[in-house]
Design an enzyme around this catalytic site. Structure first.
Site, short mmCIF file in Angstrom:
data_model
loop_
_atom_site.label_atom_id
_atom_site.label_comp_id
_atom_site.label_asym_id
_atom_site.label_seq_id
_atom_site.Cartn_x
_atom_site.Cartn_y
_atom_site.Cartn_z
CG ASN A 9 -1.86 1.15 1.30
OD1 ASN A 9 -1.35 2.09 0.90
ND2 ASN A 9 -2.99 0.70 1.80
CG HIS A 11 -2.59 6.43 1.47
ND1 HIS A 11 -2.49 7.92 1.12
CD2 HIS A 11 -3.14 6.45 2.60
CE1 HIS A 11 -2.97 8.45 1.99
NE2 HIS A 11 -3.61 7.77 2.95
CE LYS A 12 -2.27 0.24 5.20
NZ LYS A 12 -2.26 -1.61 5.46
CG ASP A 68 -3.53 -8.11 9.58
OD1 ASP A 68 -3.57 -7.93 8.45
OD2 ASP A 68 -4.46 -8.63 10.25
CB THR A 69 -6.17 -3.05 10.07
OG1 THR A 69 -5.18 -2.14 10.18
CG2 THR A 69 -7.58 -2.34 10.34
N GLY A 149 -12.80 1.04 2.56
CA GLY A 149 -13.02 0.12 3.51
C GLY A 149 -14.49 0.22 3.93
CE1 TYR A 150 -16.42 -4.28 6.19
CE2 TYR A 150 -13.99 -4.26 6.34
CZ TYR A 150 -15.44 -4.90 6.07
OH TYR A 150 -15.20 -6.37 5.61
NE ARG A 177 -4.04 2.62 8.14
CZ ARG A 177 -5.31 2.08 7.87
NH1 ARG A 177 -5.35 0.76 8.12
NH2 ARG A 177 -6.27 2.86 7.31
P1 IMP Z 1 -5.16 -4.07 6.17
O1 IMP Z 1 -4.60 -4.98 7.27
O2 IMP Z 1 -4.55 -2.60 6.68
O3 IMP Z 1 -5.13 -4.46 4.76
O4 IMP Z 1 -6.77 -4.10 6.25
C1 IMP Z 1 -7.75 -5.29 6.05
C2 IMP Z 1 -8.96 -4.66 5.77
O5 IMP Z 1 -9.67 -3.73 6.65
C3 IMP Z 1 -8.95 -3.69 4.45
O6 IMP Z 1 -9.05 -4.45 3.26
C4 IMP Z 1 -10.34 -2.77 4.70
O7 IMP Z 1 -11.59 -3.46 4.28
C5 IMP Z 1 -10.48 -2.77 6.18
N1 IMP Z 1 -9.85 -1.51 6.78
C6 IMP Z 1 -8.46 -1.27 7.21
N2 IMP Z 1 -8.30 -0.11 7.54
C7 IMP Z 1 -9.34 0.34 7.59
C8 IMP Z 1 -9.90 1.81 7.61
O8 IMP Z 1 -9.16 2.77 8.26
N3 IMP Z 1 -11.27 2.20 7.29
C9 IMP Z 1 -11.99 1.13 6.71
N4 IMP Z 1 -11.64 -0.12 6.67
C10 IMP Z 1 -10.28 -0.25 6.93
#
Ligand code: IMP
Length: 191
Positions: A9, A11-12, A68-69, A149-150, A177
């Site tokens: 990513n 942007h991150k 991871d999120t 995302g959400y 994050r």
């Molecule tokens: P990642 O681990 O950062 O790739 O996040 C996994 C998934 O969580 C993403 O594909 C989004 O669907 C959701 N997500 C992560 N961060 C956010 C956010 O800040 N807002 C909304 N959805 C998020």
């Protein structure tokens, strides 16, 4: 000091590079010649963050970090959690996932949810974790069009707007994050 951010990513990557630029040279996976996907096969967010940073560290023997999120919805027993990116299926879009969550939440009165981000940093052979959690609620319909995302259905505690109705600056300063990143930056600037 050179540090790899194990993410695709951009942007991150640019966000954190800008913050740490005086002391750390943040490199991308492309910079080290890695163009594949990093496996995320664990049942929890911290384990997945750790799996990603170890995957790169084991191969390239360099200091690195990964994040991871997940969105955890109480009435859905913590779902989508580690499946947040593929809740509506392997090739699901952000919209598909968001509408699936809304559908699952149809007529549910307990709308509590939380976003959690975990960063795993491996530096000088030691691993450190940094966590950011934001509690909130799931709205009954999407509100706002910013973010990703959400965001349109997540209203953080203490606000009457969703993440998608916030400026990027406000969201980053209060988000899951953002909080985990602030802890990482604080650690690295003292390192
Ligand atoms: P990642 O681990 O950062 O790739 O996040 C996994 C998934 O969580 C993403 O594909 C989004 O669907 C959701 N997500 C992560 N961060 C956010 C956010 O800040 N807002 C909304 N959805 C998020």
């Amino acid at each position: 000091m050179e540090l790899i951010f194990a993410t695709n990513n951009l942007h991150k990557l640019s966000e954190i590079s800008a913050i740490l630029k005086d002391k750390f040279s943040i490199k991308s996976l492309k910079d080290i010649g890695f163009f594949g996907d990093i496996p995320e096969t664990n049942p929890t967010i911290p384990e997945n963050a750790s799996q990603k940073s170890h995957f790169i560290h084991d191969r390239y023997k360099i200091n690195c970090f990964a994040d991871d999120t997940g969105l955890e919805i109480e009435a859905l027993n913590g779902e989508p959690g580690v499946y947040s990116a593929r809740y509506a299926g392997e090739n699901a879009t952000y919209e598909d996932n968001m509408y699936k969550a809304l559908k699952e939440m149809d007529r549910k009165t307990n709308r509590k949810a939380r976003f959690i981000t975990v960063i795993s940093l491996i530096i000088d052979q030691k691993e450190y974790f940094f966590e950011g959690i934001v509690n909130g609620t799931i709205t009954t319909e999407p509100q706002g069009s910013d973010g990703f995302g959400y965001d349109p259905i997540f209203m953080p505690e203490g606000y009457d707007i969703t993440y998608a109705q916030m400026s990027a600056e406000l969201k980053n300063s209060i988000s899951h994050r953002g909080l985990a990143t602030q802890k990482l930056v604080e650690f690295l600037t003292k390192y």
